[in-house]
Structure formats: structure tokens, C-alpha cells
Design a protein around this motif. Structure first.
Motif, PDB file in Angstrom:
ATOM      1  N   HIS A  98       0.811  -1.221   0.000  1.00  0.00           N
ATOM      2  CA  HIS A  98       0.000   0.000   0.000  1.00  0.00           C
ATOM      3  C   HIS A  98       0.847   1.277   0.000  1.00  0.00           C
ATOM      4  O   HIS A  98       0.516   2.246  -0.688  1.00  0.00           O
ATOM      5  N   GLY A  99       1.944   1.293   0.757  1.00  0.00           N
ATOM      6  CA  GLY A  99       2.809   2.483   0.772  1.00  0.00           C
ATOM      7  C   GLY A  99       3.331   2.789  -0.629  1.00  0.00           C
ATOM      8  O   GLY A  99       3.277   3.928  -1.101  1.00  0.00           O
ATOM      9  N   ALA A 100       3.774   1.749  -1.310  1.00  0.00           N
ATOM     10  CA  ALA A 100       4.308   1.927  -2.671  1.00  0.00           C
ATOM     11  C   ALA A 100       3.203   2.352  -3.634  1.00  0.00           C
ATOM     12  O   ALA A 100       3.432   3.165  -4.531  1.00  0.00           O
ATOM     13  N   MET A 101       1.999   1.804  -3.439  1.00  0.00           N
ATOM     14  CA  MET A 101       0.872   2.181  -4.323  1.00  0.00           C
ATOM     15  C   MET A 101       0.546   3.662  -4.151  1.00  0.00           C
ATOM     16  O   MET A 101       0.285   4.370  -5.119  1.00  0.00           O
ATOM     17  N   LYS A 102       0.559   4.111  -2.902  1.00  0.00           N
ATOM     18  CA  LYS A 102       0.233   5.519  -2.657  1.00  0.00           C
ATOM     19  C   LYS A 102       1.296   6.449  -3.245  1.00  0.00           C
ATOM     20  O   LYS A 102       0.988   7.478  -3.831  1.00  0.00           O
ATOM     21  N   ARG A 103       2.557   6.079  -3.068  1.00  0.00           N
ATOM     22  CA  ARG A 103       3.627   6.923  -3.604  1.00  0.00           C
ATOM     23  C   ARG A 103       3.554   6.953  -5.135  1.00  0.00           C
ATOM     24  O   ARG A 103       3.672   8.009  -5.757  1.00  0.00           O
ATOM     25  N   ALA A 104       3.313   5.777  -5.737  1.00  0.00           N
ATOM     26  CA  ALA A 104       3.215   5.733  -7.208  1.00  0.00           C
ATOM     27  C   ALA A 104       2.022   6.557  -7.677  1.00  0.00           C
ATOM     28  O   ALA A 104       2.118   7.294  -8.663  1.00  0.00           O
ATOM     29  N   ALA A 105       0.906   6.466  -6.961  1.00  0.00           N
ATOM     30  CA  ALA A 105      -0.284   7.239  -7.340  1.00  0.00           C
ATOM     31  C   ALA A 105       0.016   8.728  -7.253  1.00  0.00           C
ATOM     32  O   ALA A 105      -0.367   9.509  -8.126  1.00  0.00           O
ATOM     33  N   ALA A 106       0.741   9.125  -6.211  1.00  0.00           N
ATOM     34  CA  ALA A 106       1.092  10.544  -6.056  1.00  0.00           C
ATOM     35  C   ALA A 106       1.979  11.000  -7.214  1.00  0.00           C
ATOM     36  O   ALA A 106       1.813  12.094  -7.744  1.00  0.00           O
ATOM     37  N   ALA A 107       2.912  10.142  -7.608  1.00  0.00           N
ATOM     38  CA  ALA A 107       3.794  10.511  -8.722  1.00  0.00           C
ATOM     39  C   ALA A 107       3.015  10.589 -10.030  1.00  0.00           C
ATOM     40  O   ALA A 107       3.301  11.417 -10.883  1.00  0.00           O
ATOM     41  N   LEU A 108       2.010   9.737 -10.172  1.00  0.00           N
ATOM     42  CA  LEU A 108       1.264   9.696 -11.438  1.00  0.00           C
ATOM     43  C   LEU A 108       0.218  10.799 -11.552  1.00  0.00           C
ATOM     44  O   LEU A 108       0.029  11.364 -12.619  1.00  0.00           O
ATOM     45  N   ILE A 109      -0.490  11.073 -10.451  1.00  0.00           N
ATOM     46  CA  ILE A 109      -1.588  12.047 -10.583  1.00  0.00           C
ATOM     47  C   ILE A 109      -1.602  13.126  -9.504  1.00  0.00           C
ATOM     48  O   ILE A 109      -2.547  13.910  -9.453  1.00  0.00           O
TER      49      ILE A 109
END
Lengths: 85, 207
Positions: B32-43
Motif C-alpha cells: 500500500h505504501g508503494a501504491m500511494k507513492r506511485a499514485a502521487a507521482a502519477l496524478i
């Protein structure tokens, strides 16, 4: 011979990612041997490459993790046709 | 092409499909931590949490269809990427993944080079000599978010998947359905944009 502009604008990332063939790679290596400015640029680009990898992940709180896990578990049960617990 | 999966991932999948509640907890803790960081980088940070949650729900709904052709991580991030693209489309930021940009866009300012192709001026010596040193500045973190946000979506996706998620070029080809050569161009342009921001930050302390 490879110029600084060609190295910076079109070869630098591929060199860092080992995506060049041996001839192009040798050309970059030779250029870096003789060009202090491009050596500096390459070191800096390598640093940039490491930025995202080292960007700290947010540490989700315990409650957030538990409630998300619970939500996903319920969704799975629902999809599988199990009644709610 | 398939990628070798860790044995515990296969076991985790079996437990998830069997509906073992502890398996869901493990899955979320792992990614989940990685998903949130990736989501922040993407959008962007503002929508990151919601996008990550939606991607998780979509993943669970599609779990029976997951055939294990990629690792769980690659699969999860491909779902997240679809979620992010949908949100960007809604925000009228059109997605054209095959378009790698044209002309000089995303390259270093041509004025940095003299007519003979050599540097017109020595590149600036940076005070910060490591990613950790740069990331320790609060102002820099804001600049990093801003520059990621300003990248064309195709460049941002490739950069995030490659640098942040550490996926191989071949895996990114599968997720984005674009050629390896296009990915290399997008990656270089994105890095160059980030480089220009860092260079400005080192010179002026702002972006």
C-alpha cells in the motif's frame, strides 16, 4: 567523434541503463575519459536517476492498513458470494 | 515473457483466493505504501489516496482473472496506472502514450552547447552529491512533486514505473503497450526535465 551535445541529448540515459551496443558504449566511455564536463553531467544524471528510488514511501498508519485490508476482504467475500460476516 | 515469482507470492495468491483474511492484511502491508507513492507521482498527492483505494478494489475484483503472467507487483501497478489514466482523462488531460514528444521538447536547453557541440559553459557543480542529500530539503520535495506534475503524462508514467517501481524496460513495454525504443526516449526526456529542475534548485534554492 561524439560531441558533448550528442552525448547529453541522446546517449546519456541509454548509457546509464546499459542500453547501448558495444560500439556506442565505447564511444561514450572514450568521450567521458577526455571530457570533464560530461563526466560531471553523467554523475549528476545518475543522481537524478536515484531520486525517485530514494523518495521515501509514505508509511500508512495501522488503522489505515487494517481498514483497507478489511474492505478488500469484504469485497472478496461479496464477489465470491459469501454472506457478510 | 513471464518473470520468476517469489515462492511466497504464489502462496499469498492461493491464500487470497481462498479468502483468508490475514492474506489481505499481508498484501496491503506489503504494497500500500508503494501504491500511494506511485499514485502521487502519477496524478498528484491530492488524488493519490483515493486512486490507490480504487485500484485496490479493482485488483480484488479481478483477482480470479490474474493469471500470474507478471509479478503481483507489476499487475497491481498496471491496474493503478489504468486508474490514474482514467482520472487524467476525466480531467481532460488527454493520454497519448505513443506520442513521445516532438522536436527539442524535454531535452536540455540548446543554449548550453556551443556551435561545435561542446558545452558552452561548465555544468554547475552541485552542493548536494547524493539523492538523500537532495531529498533532505523540504523545499526540494515540493519541487520534485511540481516537476513530476508538469511532465507530459507519458513521460511521468515511464519515469515512475522505471525509477520508482524499479520495473525493467520490458515490463514497462507490457504495461503501457509501447515499444522499448519509445520508452527509452520518454525516460531520457523525463530525466532531463528533472535534471534541469535540480540544476535550477542547486543554483537558486528554488524551482
Amino acid at each position: 567523434m561524439l560531441t558533448c551535445r550528442e552525448l547529453v541529448q541522446s546517449r546519456a540515459s541509454d548509457y546509464l541503463d546499459s542500453q547501448l551496443n558495444w560500439r556506442a558504449r565505447a564511444g561514450v566511455r572514450f568521450h567521458l575519459l577526455i571530457c570533464h564536463h560530461c563526466r560531471r553531467f553523467m554523475q549528476q544524471l545518475a543522481l537524478v536517476r536515484g531520486l525517485l528510488a530514494d523518495w521515501p514511501e509514505p508509511a500508512p498508519g495501522e488503522t489505515e492498513l487494517s481498514s483497507l485490508a478489511e474492505r478488500l476482504y469484504r469485497e472478496h467475500r461479496h464477489r465470491a458470494g459469501h454472506p457478510p460476516e | 515473457m513471464t518473470h520468476p515469482k517469489p515462492a511466497d507470492e504464489t502462496e499469498l495468491l492461493v491464500r487470497l483466493r481462498a479468502g483468508e483474511s490475514a492474506a489481505f492484511e499481508e498484501l496491503v502491508r506489503q504494497y500500500h505504501g508503494a501504491m500511494k507513492r506511485a499514485a502521487a507521482a502519477l496524478i498528484g498527492e491530492a488524488q493519490a489516496e483515493e486512486a490507490a483505494q480504487e485500484a485496490w478494489l479493482s485488483a480484488i475484483r479481478n483477482l480470479p482473472k490474474f493469471e500470474g503472467r507478471s509479478t503481483l507487483k507489476t499487475w497491481l501497478f498496471s491496474i493503478l496506472l489504468n486508474e490514474a489514466r482514467g482520472r487524467l482523462r476525466k480531467a481532460k488531460r488527454e493520454v497519448r502514450l505513443e506520442d513521445s514528444g516532438s522536436g527539442e521538447e524535454g531535452l536540455l536547453d540548446p543554449d548550453r552547447f556551443a556551435g561545435d557541440g561542446h558545452w558552452a559553459q561548465e555544468p554547475l557543480l552541485w552542493h548536494d552529491q547524493s539523492p538523500e542529500a537532495l531529498l533532505s530539503h523540504e523545499d526540494f520535495l515540493r519541487c520534485l512533486e511540481m516537476v513530476l506534475d508538469s511532465l507530459p503524462e507519458n513521460q511521468r508514467s515511464v519515469l515512475t514505473l522505471r525509477e520508482y517501481q524499479g520495473l525493467e524496460v520490458e515490463q514497462i513495454c507490457n504495461i503501457l503497450s509501447i515499444s522499448a525504443s519509445n520508452i527509452r526516449v520518454l525516460l531520457h526526456r523525463a530525466r532531463t526535465r528533472v535534471y534541469a529542475m535540480v540544476d535550477r534548485f542547486e543554483e537558486t534554492g528554488t524551482c
